[in-house]
Enzyme design. Structure first.
Site, PDB file in Angstrom:
ATOM      1  N   ASP A 141       0.794  -1.175  -0.172  1.00  0.00           N
ATOM      2  CA  ASP A 141      -0.036  -0.117  -0.023  1.00  0.00           C
ATOM      3  C   ASP A 141       0.736   1.303   0.115  1.00  0.00           C
ATOM      4  O   ASP A 141       0.248   2.368   0.126  1.00  0.00           O
ATOM      5  CB  ASP A 141      -0.993  -0.056   1.157  1.00  0.00           C
ATOM      6  CG  ASP A 141      -0.413   0.013   2.476  1.00  0.00           C
ATOM      7  OD1 ASP A 141       0.949   0.031   2.515  1.00  0.00           O
ATOM      8  OD2 ASP A 141      -0.913  -0.105   3.594  1.00  0.00           O
ATOM      9  N   GLU A 148       1.630   4.590   7.508  1.00  0.00           N
ATOM     10  CA  GLU A 148       0.508   3.678   6.517  1.00  0.00           C
ATOM     11  C   GLU A 148      -0.322   5.095   6.078  1.00  0.00           C
ATOM     12  O   GLU A 148      -0.162   6.143   6.227  1.00  0.00           O
ATOM     13  CB  GLU A 148      -0.309   2.880   7.324  1.00  0.00           C
ATOM     14  CG  GLU A 148       0.611   1.808   7.878  1.00  0.00           C
ATOM     15  CD  GLU A 148      -0.160   0.650   8.684  1.00  0.00           C
ATOM     16  OE1 GLU A 148      -0.914   0.879   9.540  1.00  0.00           O
ATOM     17  OE2 GLU A 148       0.056  -0.360   8.086  1.00  0.00           O
TER      18      GLU A 148
END
Length: 296
Positions: A141, A148
């Site tokens: 991702d 993140e």
């Protein structure tokens, strides 16, 4: 930003390890002026570390005057836990090289006051004059360290809640039991990484092709935190062919052509490690005395 494309993960690892070796040798560190290296964990750097260990074993490089700072650590795992990043780094690198243990810095995920631990870490980086080169890997991702999707591009070292997908992905290291995976981690921030004077990111595998596409062919986006390196003055991605599957053909050809020009038309001897060209051969200088530029 430079994109270096190699055939497979092994070629990527060797290129990256050799580059780090050459940077350290060129820097010529001393006790008073150490080479400060930022390091990741995860599957991507394991082979890089294997090559660095081999270089050290052959006495091609010493780590006596190298200072390291790791990217992250799980919260709540003691240092001697087999899945702690402290254990990972010692098993794959530190216990096999001639580094001074005092020069190793890893976040303490068991600190009583986690916020103070993060502040202390940032201060330690400043004390040694900042990080010279930060090596990183990414997740599918596009996250770098534990920054993140949605992380601030100006973030600093902090406590981070892990995304459910990350917890699931890491369950394989904990016997497949999601309940055993830590849900919090300490991580350097995107801003911490970007403060380094040079950043290298290794990206391998078709499962990371979309992340590479987002980083190379789209704009800076906090949902793909690796894209922040577009803004860095000295950044390089080293990837394998599989990781380029989502890139346009012309993009791949463009970056490969730059290497071709450097190797075949300019000459490797005239190019610095970072791609800078400070001088050309006497023949080229005679033909054009104004050569003095950098390739980015």
């Amino acid at each position: 930003m430079r994109l270096i494309i190699r055939q497979d993960p092994e070629s990527v690892a060797y290129y990256t390890a050799n580059y780090i070796k050459q940077r350290i040798l060129e820097f010529n560190p001393t006790a008073e002026r150490p080479f400060v290296l930022g390091l990741p964990t995860g599957s991507s750097p394991i082979t890089v570390y294997r090559h660095l260990v081999e270089f050290n074993r052959k006495k091609e490089i010493s780590f006596q005057h190298v200072v390291t700072f790791n990217m992250d650590e799980y919260v709540g795992l003691p240092r001697d836990h087999p899945e702690s990043y402290h254990s990972f780094m010692f098993n794959h690198l530190f216990k096999h090289i001639d580094i001074n243990p005092k020069n190793i810095h890893i976040l303490n995920g068991c600190a009583e006051e986690l916020d103070k631990e993060c502040t202390r870490y940032e201060e330690e980086i400043k004390k040694v004059g900042g990080i010279e080169l930060f090596l990183g890997g990414i997740g599918p991702d596009g996250h770098i360290a534990f920054n993140e999707p949605g992380s601030s591009m100006n973030s600093r070292t902090r406590v981070k809640t892990l995304a459910y997908e990350t917890v699931l992905a890491n369950a394989r290291f904990f016997g497949g039991d999601v309940n055993k995976v830590p849900k919090l981690a300490l991580t350097v921030g995107v801003g911490t990484v970007m403060d380094a004077r040079e950043v290298i990111v290794i990206i391998t595998g078709a499962h990371k092709a979309i992340a590479l596409n987002k980083c190379i062919e789209e704009g800076v986006n906090h949902m793909w935190t690796v894209s922040a390196i577009q803004m860095h003055p000295s950044a390089m991605i080293v990837c394998d062919e599989d990781a380029t599957l989502e890139l346009h053909v012309k993009t791949v050809r463009y970056f490969k052509s730059i290497e071709q020009v450097q190797e075949q038309l300019i000459g490797r001897d005239n190019i610095g490690l970072k791609g800078s060209i400070s001088s050309l051969s006497k023949m080229n200088q005679d033909n054009n005395p104004h050569y003095n530029y950098s390739i980015q």
